[in-house]
Write a protein that holds these residues in place. Structure first.
Motif, mmCIF file in Angstrom:
data_model
loop_
_atom_site.group_PDB
_atom_site.id
_atom_site.type_symbol
_atom_site.label_atom_id
_atom_site.label_comp_id
_atom_site.label_asym_id
_atom_site.label_seq_id
_atom_site.Cartn_x
_atom_site.Cartn_y
_atom_site.Cartn_z
ATOM 1 N N PHE A 30 0.792 -1.231 0.000
ATOM 2 C CA PHE A 30 0.000 0.000 0.000
ATOM 3 C C PHE A 30 0.825 1.282 0.000
ATOM 4 O O PHE A 30 0.259 2.374 -0.067
ATOM 5 N N ARG A 31 2.126 1.193 0.057
ATOM 6 C CA ARG A 31 2.957 2.394 0.143
ATOM 7 C C ARG A 31 2.789 3.272 -1.104
ATOM 8 O O ARG A 31 2.562 2.771 -2.203
ATOM 9 N N PRO A 32 2.906 4.592 -0.970
ATOM 10 C CA PRO A 32 2.885 5.471 -2.151
ATOM 11 C C PRO A 32 4.228 5.415 -2.866
ATOM 12 O O PRO A 32 5.282 5.353 -2.220
ATOM 13 N N GLU A 33 4.199 5.435 -4.180
ATOM 14 C CA GLU A 33 5.436 5.318 -4.955
ATOM 15 C C GLU A 33 6.396 6.478 -4.699
ATOM 16 O O GLU A 33 7.614 6.303 -4.758
ATOM 17 N N VAL A 34 5.853 7.658 -4.407
ATOM 18 C CA VAL A 34 6.724 8.824 -4.215
ATOM 19 C C VAL A 34 7.650 8.645 -3.010
ATOM 20 O O VAL A 34 8.719 9.239 -2.951
ATOM 21 N N LEU A 35 7.255 7.825 -2.057
ATOM 22 C CA LEU A 35 8.079 7.602 -0.866
ATOM 23 C C LEU A 35 9.326 6.790 -1.193
ATOM 24 O O LEU A 35 10.334 6.883 -0.496
ATOM 25 N N GLU A 36 9.281 5.987 -2.253
ATOM 26 C CA GLU A 36 10.447 5.228 -2.680
ATOM 27 C C GLU A 36 11.433 6.121 -3.424
ATOM 28 O O GLU A 36 12.626 5.824 -3.481
ATOM 29 N N ALA A 37 10.932 7.213 -3.986
ATOM 30 C CA ALA A 37 11.790 8.100 -4.781
ATOM 31 C C ALA A 37 12.354 9.268 -3.980
ATOM 32 O O ALA A 37 13.392 9.833 -4.349
ATOM 33 N N SER A 38 11.706 9.614 -2.875
ATOM 34 C CA SER A 38 12.152 10.769 -2.091
ATOM 35 C C SER A 38 11.750 10.604 -0.639
ATOM 36 O O SER A 38 10.730 9.999 -0.336
ATOM 37 N N ASP A 63 11.265 13.235 1.564
ATOM 38 C CA ASP A 63 10.386 14.300 2.055
ATOM 39 C C ASP A 63 9.909 15.160 0.889
ATOM 40 O O ASP A 63 10.299 14.959 -0.268
ATOM 41 N N GLY A 64 9.066 16.137 1.208
ATOM 42 C CA GLY A 64 8.474 16.964 0.171
ATOM 43 C C GLY A 64 9.485 17.807 -0.584
ATOM 44 O O GLY A 64 9.349 18.012 -1.796
ATOM 45 N N LEU A 65 10.498 18.326 0.105
ATOM 46 C CA LEU A 65 11.510 19.150 -0.558
ATOM 47 C C LEU A 65 12.307 18.336 -1.568
ATOM 48 O O LEU A 65 12.593 18.807 -2.680
ATOM 49 N N GLU A 66 12.668 17.114 -1.189
ATOM 50 C CA GLU A 66 13.413 16.253 -2.103
ATOM 51 C C GLU A 66 12.551 15.875 -3.307
ATOM 52 O O GLU A 66 13.038 15.819 -4.444
ATOM 53 N N PHE A 67 11.264 15.615 -3.074
ATOM 54 C CA PHE A 67 10.369 15.287 -4.166
ATOM 55 C C PHE A 67 10.191 16.488 -5.088
ATOM 56 O O PHE A 67 10.120 16.337 -6.318
ATOM 57 N N SER A 68 10.131 17.686 -4.520
ATOM 58 C CA SER A 68 9.993 18.894 -5.318
ATOM 59 C C SER A 68 11.173 19.051 -6.270
ATOM 60 O O SER A 68 11.004 19.408 -7.447
ATOM 61 N N GLU A 69 12.362 18.762 -5.788
ATOM 62 C CA GLU A 69 13.554 18.840 -6.630
ATOM 63 C C GLU A 69 13.526 17.764 -7.710
ATOM 64 O O GLU A 69 13.938 18.003 -8.854
ATOM 65 N N LEU A 70 13.047 16.583 -7.357
ATOM 66 C CA LEU A 70 12.925 15.493 -8.328
ATOM 67 C C LEU A 70 11.956 15.868 -9.448
ATOM 68 O O LEU A 70 12.197 15.570 -10.629
ATOM 69 N N VAL A 71 10.867 16.524 -9.077
ATOM 70 C CA VAL A 71 9.887 16.970 -10.066
ATOM 71 C C VAL A 71 10.522 17.955 -11.044
ATOM 72 O O VAL A 71 10.320 17.877 -12.264
ATOM 73 N N ARG A 72 11.309 18.878 -10.536
ATOM 74 C CA ARG A 72 11.965 19.871 -11.389
ATOM 75 C C ARG A 72 12.906 19.200 -12.393
ATOM 76 O O ARG A 72 13.058 19.657 -13.525
ATOM 77 N N GLN A 73 13.553 18.123 -11.965
ATOM 78 C CA GLN A 73 14.556 17.489 -12.807
ATOM 79 C C GLN A 73 13.962 16.496 -13.812
ATOM 80 O O GLN A 73 14.443 16.397 -14.946
ATOM 81 N N ARG A 74 12.928 15.755 -13.415
ATOM 82 C CA ARG A 74 12.507 14.605 -14.211
ATOM 83 C C ARG A 74 11.071 14.607 -14.718
ATOM 84 O O ARG A 74 10.782 13.973 -15.729
ATOM 85 N N TYR A 75 10.173 15.267 -14.024
ATOM 86 C CA TYR A 75 8.758 15.126 -14.385
ATOM 87 C C TYR A 75 8.419 15.896 -15.666
ATOM 88 O O TYR A 75 8.868 17.024 -15.869
ATOM 89 N N SER A 76 7.603 15.256 -16.487
ATOM 90 C CA SER A 76 7.172 15.865 -17.743
ATOM 91 C C SER A 76 5.984 16.790 -17.502
ATOM 92 O O SER A 76 5.354 16.769 -16.429
ATOM 93 N N VAL A 77 5.650 17.589 -18.514
ATOM 94 C CA VAL A 77 4.487 18.467 -18.429
ATOM 95 C C VAL A 77 3.217 17.647 -18.217
ATOM 96 O O VAL A 77 2.343 18.018 -17.431
#
Length: 221
Positions: free
Chosen positions: A91-99, A101-115
């Motif tokens: 049941f874990r959210p996938e974002v928790l495996e990638a980051s 905390d929220g700040l780390e996820f925010s940086e990941l979004v800037r680097q990798r996430y598409s429009v």
């Protein structure tokens, strides 16, 4: 509406620390081997920790629990830890495996996430079913942010311009999404946490019993 967050101890980031660590993955193997030992009458009958505490057969055992009880606690404790681990993995959210905390996820979004991926996140966050989680995203200059999409209209080839114009908004949006994901599947979070804590407690009891017996032998002779 004021953003709502649960106690940190009940969120997925805390559950991960209890249910998914190096110790958990090792302990989770015990039920497989423990089953063969615990339910084998001949082996269970030979279990004794008296020698470890330096006690002969004629002396009274210094342990508060007998050997079979300690084995059972280890077996069921490790079984609980395994259940905690499996519940987390399911049941874990996938974002928790990638980051973490929220700040780390925010940086990941800037680097990798598409429009397209950002537009999907924005659509979910602005939907009626979404529960607001962070003041940083929903409060702008002491006023409530309106649920007006800013990313959805951009083409995939306009990613640089989008971040240039709405970089702060996207950063706060990513943190809002991360916080929201930490609140998903509440029952699974609670079950995983309770299984983990209960399992560690069962594993700790035999260890404490052995420790007190050995210490008593050392200091009392």
């Amino acid at each position: 509406m004021k953003p709502s967050t649960e106690w940190k101890v009940l969120r997925w980031e805390t559950v991960k620390g209890v249910a998914n660590n190096d110790f958990t993955r090792v302990v989770a193997l015990i039920p497989v081997v423990g089953y063969l030992i615990l339910f084998n009458d001949e082996i269970a009958g030979m279990v004794s920790f008296d020698a470890l505490a330096g006690v002969g057969e004629a002396k009274r055992s210094p342990f508060l629990l007998d050997g079979l009880t300690k084995l059972r606690l280890v077996f069921f404790g490790s079984l609980f830890v395994l259940c905690s681990f499996l519940t987390y993995r399911l049941f874990r959210p996938e974002v928790l495996e990638a980051s973490k905390d929220g700040l780390e996820f925010s940086e990941l979004v800037r680097q990798r996430y598409s429009v397209h991926e950002l537009a999907q996140i924005e659509e979910r966050v602005h939907s009626q079913s979404w529960t607001e989680r962070t003041d940083a995203f929903w409060t702008v200059l002491d006023e409530q942010r309106t649920k007006k999409p800013l990313v959805s209209g951009y083409r995939p080839d306009a990613r640089v311009q989008m971040f240039s114009k709405h970089g702060d908004y996207i950063g706060f949006l990513a943190r809002e999404w991360w916080e929201g994901m930490m609140h998903t599947h509440r029952l699974a979070r609670i079950c995983s946490l309770m299984f983990g804590v209960g399992g560690y407690a069962m594993l700790a009891i035999p260890t404490l019993d052995i420790a007190q017996a050995v210490l008593r032998h050392l200091f009392t002779g």
